[in-house]
Design a protein around this motif. Sequence first.
Motif, PDB file in Angstrom:
ATOM      1  N   PRO A  37     -16.758 -14.283  11.977  1.00 13.00           N
ATOM      2  CA  PRO A  37     -16.702 -15.757  11.970  1.00 13.00           C
ATOM      3  C   PRO A  37     -15.262 -16.257  12.109  1.00 13.00           C
ATOM      4  CG  PRO A  37     -18.135 -14.947  10.216  1.00 13.00           C
ATOM      5  CD  PRO A  37     -17.473 -13.745  10.815  1.00 13.00           C
ATOM      6  N   TYR A  38     -15.067 -17.288  12.932  1.00 14.91           N
ATOM      7  CA  TYR A  38     -13.713 -17.811  13.187  1.00 14.91           C
ATOM      8  C   TYR A  38     -13.046 -18.289  11.897  1.00 14.91           C
ATOM      9  CZ  TYR A  38      -9.851 -20.618  14.947  1.00 14.91           C
ATOM     10  OH  TYR A  38      -8.598 -21.131  15.173  1.00 14.91           O
ATOM     11  N   ARG A  39     -13.860 -18.732  10.961  1.00  8.99           N
ATOM     12  CA  ARG A  39     -13.322 -19.206   9.668  1.00  8.99           C
ATOM     13  C   ARG A  39     -12.426 -18.139   9.020  1.00  8.99           C
ATOM     14  NH1 ARG A  39     -16.737 -20.177   4.091  1.00  8.99           N
ATOM     15  NH2 ARG A  39     -14.930 -20.862   2.862  1.00  8.99           N
ATOM     16  N   LEU A  40     -12.771 -16.869   9.171  1.00  6.46           N
ATOM     17  CA  LEU A  40     -11.995 -15.781   8.573  1.00  6.46           C
ATOM     18  C   LEU A  40     -10.617 -15.667   9.234  1.00  6.46           C
ATOM     19  CD1 LEU A  40     -14.793 -13.058   8.251  1.00  6.46           C
ATOM     20  CD2 LEU A  40     -13.888 -14.498   6.431  1.00  6.46           C
ATOM     21  N   ALA A  85      -8.472 -18.472   8.114  1.00  4.97           N
ATOM     22  CA  ALA A  85      -7.991 -18.185   6.748  1.00  4.97           C
ATOM     23  C   ALA A  85      -6.795 -17.228   6.794  1.00  4.97           C
ATOM     24  CB  ALA A  85      -9.112 -17.592   5.901  1.00  4.97           C
ATOM     25  N   GLY A  86      -6.857 -16.252   7.693  1.00  2.00           N
ATOM     26  CA  GLY A  86      -5.729 -15.326   7.873  1.00  2.00           C
ATOM     27  C   GLY A  86      -4.465 -16.063   8.267  1.00  2.00           C
ATOM     28  N   CYS A  87      -4.629 -17.096   9.094  1.00  2.00           N
ATOM     29  CA  CYS A  87      -3.481 -17.930   9.493  1.00  2.00           C
ATOM     30  C   CYS A  87      -2.895 -18.656   8.279  1.00  2.00           C
ATOM     31  CB  CYS A  87      -3.905 -18.955  10.549  1.00  2.00           C
ATOM     32  SG  CYS A  87      -4.405 -18.205  12.111  1.00  2.00           S
ATOM     33  N   GLY A  88      -3.785 -19.142   7.396  1.00  2.00           N
ATOM     34  CA  GLY A  88      -3.326 -19.810   6.178  1.00  2.00           C
ATOM     35  C   GLY A  88      -2.494 -18.873   5.313  1.00  2.00           C
ATOM     36  N   ASP A  89      -2.926 -17.606   5.238  1.00  2.00           N
ATOM     37  CA  ASP A  89      -2.204 -16.614   4.440  1.00  2.00           C
ATOM     38  C   ASP A  89      -0.814 -16.349   5.028  1.00  2.00           C
ATOM     39  OD1 ASP A  89      -1.981 -14.995   2.236  1.00  2.00           O
ATOM     40  OD2 ASP A  89      -3.151 -13.346   3.036  1.00  2.00           O
ATOM     41  N   ILE A  90      -0.709 -16.335   6.354  1.00  2.00           N
ATOM     42  CA  ILE A  90       0.584 -16.086   7.015  1.00  2.00           C
ATOM     43  C   ILE A  90       1.519 -17.292   6.856  1.00  2.00           C
ATOM     44  CG2 ILE A  90       1.720 -15.722   9.256  1.00  2.00           C
ATOM     45  CD1 ILE A  90      -1.104 -14.337  10.010  1.00  2.00           C
ATOM     46  N   ILE A  91       0.960 -18.497   7.047  1.00  2.00           N
ATOM     47  CA  ILE A  91       1.763 -19.718   6.952  1.00  2.00           C
ATOM     48  C   ILE A  91       2.334 -19.877   5.539  1.00  2.00           C
ATOM     49  CG2 ILE A  91       1.564 -22.261   6.992  1.00  2.00           C
ATOM     50  CD1 ILE A  91      -0.379 -21.789   9.451  1.00  2.00           C
ATOM     51  N   SER A  92       1.620 -19.331   4.548  1.00  3.77           N
ATOM     52  CA  SER A  92       2.088 -19.443   3.161  1.00  3.77           C
ATOM     53  C   SER A  92       3.388 -18.679   2.915  1.00  3.77           C
ATOM     54  CB  SER A  92       1.000 -18.972   2.186  1.00  3.77           C
ATOM     55  OG  SER A  92       0.876 -17.569   2.174  1.00  3.77           O
ATOM     56  N   ASN A  93       3.790 -17.843   3.870  1.00  2.00           N
ATOM     57  CA  ASN A  93       5.089 -17.146   3.759  1.00  2.00           C
ATOM     58  C   ASN A  93       6.240 -18.151   3.610  1.00  2.00           C
ATOM     59  OD1 ASN A  93       3.489 -14.952   4.334  1.00  2.00           O
ATOM     60  ND2 ASN A  93       4.705 -14.197   6.050  1.00  2.00           N
ATOM     61  N   ILE A 141      -4.673 -27.989  13.434  1.00  3.77           N
ATOM     62  CA  ILE A 141      -4.798 -27.508  14.825  1.00  3.77           C
ATOM     63  C   ILE A 141      -5.603 -26.204  14.864  1.00  3.77           C
ATOM     64  CG2 ILE A 141      -3.498 -26.542  16.790  1.00  3.77           C
ATOM     65  CD1 ILE A 141      -1.221 -28.544  16.021  1.00  3.77           C
ATOM     66  N   ILE A 142      -5.309 -25.308  13.919  1.00  2.05           N
ATOM     67  CA  ILE A 142      -5.994 -24.002  13.883  1.00  2.05           C
ATOM     68  C   ILE A 142      -7.448 -24.164  13.458  1.00  2.05           C
ATOM     69  CG2 ILE A 142      -6.057 -21.812  12.580  1.00  2.05           C
ATOM     70  CD1 ILE A 142      -2.920 -21.949  12.686  1.00  2.05           C
ATOM     71  N   GLY A 143      -7.724 -25.212  12.678  1.00  6.45           N
ATOM     72  CA  GLY A 143      -9.091 -25.430  12.203  1.00  6.45           C
ATOM     73  C   GLY A 143      -9.310 -24.920  10.794  1.00  6.45           C
ATOM     74  N   ALA A 144      -8.205 -24.803  10.035  1.00  6.40           N
ATOM     75  CA  ALA A 144      -8.303 -24.399   8.627  1.00  6.40           C
ATOM     76  C   ALA A 144      -8.373 -25.661   7.767  1.00  6.40           C
ATOM     77  CB  ALA A 144      -7.085 -23.566   8.235  1.00  6.40           C
ATOM     78  N   PRO A 145      -8.990 -25.582   6.583  1.00  6.49           N
ATOM     79  CA  PRO A 145      -9.100 -26.778   5.738  1.00  6.49           C
ATOM     80  C   PRO A 145      -7.741 -27.276   5.243  1.00  6.49           C
ATOM     81  CG  PRO A 145     -10.194 -24.867   4.701  1.00  6.49           C
ATOM     82  CD  PRO A 145      -9.631 -24.406   5.996  1.00  6.49           C
ATOM     83  N   THR A 146      -7.628 -28.592   5.085  1.00  4.07           N
ATOM     84  CA  THR A 146      -6.381 -29.165   4.543  1.00  4.07           C
ATOM     85  C   THR A 146      -6.673 -30.121   3.392  1.00  4.07           C
ATOM     86  OG1 THR A 146      -6.397 -30.988   6.136  1.00  4.07           O
ATOM     87  CG2 THR A 146      -5.169 -29.014   6.767  1.00  4.07           C
ATOM     88  N   THR A 147      -7.952 -30.264   3.031  1.00 10.04           N
ATOM     89  CA  THR A 147      -8.321 -31.141   1.915  1.00 10.04           C
ATOM     90  C   THR A 147      -9.288 -30.419   0.981  1.00 10.04           C
ATOM     91  OG1 THR A 147     -10.271 -32.068   3.016  1.00 10.04           O
ATOM     92  CG2 THR A 147      -8.168 -33.195   3.414  1.00 10.04           C
TER      93      THR A 147
END
Length: 352
Positions: free
Chosen positions: A163-166, A169-177, A297-303
């Motif tokens: 699922p693209y959601r996963l 989520a991986g992008c969210g983990d990287i951006i948190s760097n 843009i990536i489609g990860a949640p922000t709220t």
Amino acid sequence: MQDGMKKWMQLPRDVLVGHGVINDISDVCKDLKLGTNPLIVTGTTTKKIAGDVVHDILGDCGYDVHVVASTDASMSEVDRVKTEAIEHKSSFLIGVGSGKSIDVAKYVATQRDVPFLSIPTAASHDGIVSSRASIRSEGKTTSVEANAPMAVIADTEVISKAPYRLLAAGCGDIISNYTAVKDWELAHRLTNESFSEYAAALSLMTARILIDSADSIKPDLESSVRMVVKALVSSGVAMSIAGSSRPASGSEHMFSHALDTVAPKHALHGEQCGIGTIMMMYLHGGDWCSIKECLEIIGAPTTAEELGIEDKYILEALLVAHTIRPERYTILGTGLTPAAAEKVARITKVIS
């Protein structure tokens, strides 16, 4: 290397990323001279997706393969898998899954002092390559030290079907760097915590490349998977260089772990870290708007609403986040006041 202390850096020996690389599993095992008695740790769904493929390939090559289906990343599951590994005299372990199976296999292999291979079926967080494992014990998830995988085999064909959601989520983990490194720099200045310029630079570069390429990360694209997997590998390498999870885990991860504790139902780790990054970047006085825009843009949640978590739990998590790893100094310091927690969540529009 600091104060004349020795420092061990554990890095994967082989990293395979690409279409169909799962078929190279026996070549990797031969290259690393791992013995002939592997134990595959996989989930019930991921067994069908990739676990059975790995089993059949190795079985056809003369390996004595055993498979254990792992249901969750808990200490009781670790003990159960360890018993299986002892019973079968397993010479190495292979984690095949999206996270939990990899964490369990990694931790059991560390306890048994045998090699471990990571075969992710999704790119949802940097645990696929790091020297840490998230294991639940007594109702709390803790990050425990473990050996890094000896090899990572990331088949973009397999991962692109998840699922693209996963992937988001991986992008969210990287951006948190971004906020993790800011917290680390702060701790270095205020508490004289040791700091690695190289690990921090690698971690930030990884996050920056991903943010710059946000508009090219889309569902069903193997090129998107390749980019995210390479970024997750880089994050794992940064942690290995640092000898801790500091380059990729700060106040935003503490917020995510706090949310796991206080909310009756939590979202994906990387999704929660992404939202944590927005708020922690605000506290650091940084460009939180760019982080939010990139996740959108990536489609990860922000709220909170997009996470599926009530506003009150976001605020509760913000208030207790500093207690998650009290030994780790971050922008949260000794904690936020209720008024400050509400302010950061409302200004960043995480809660409405």
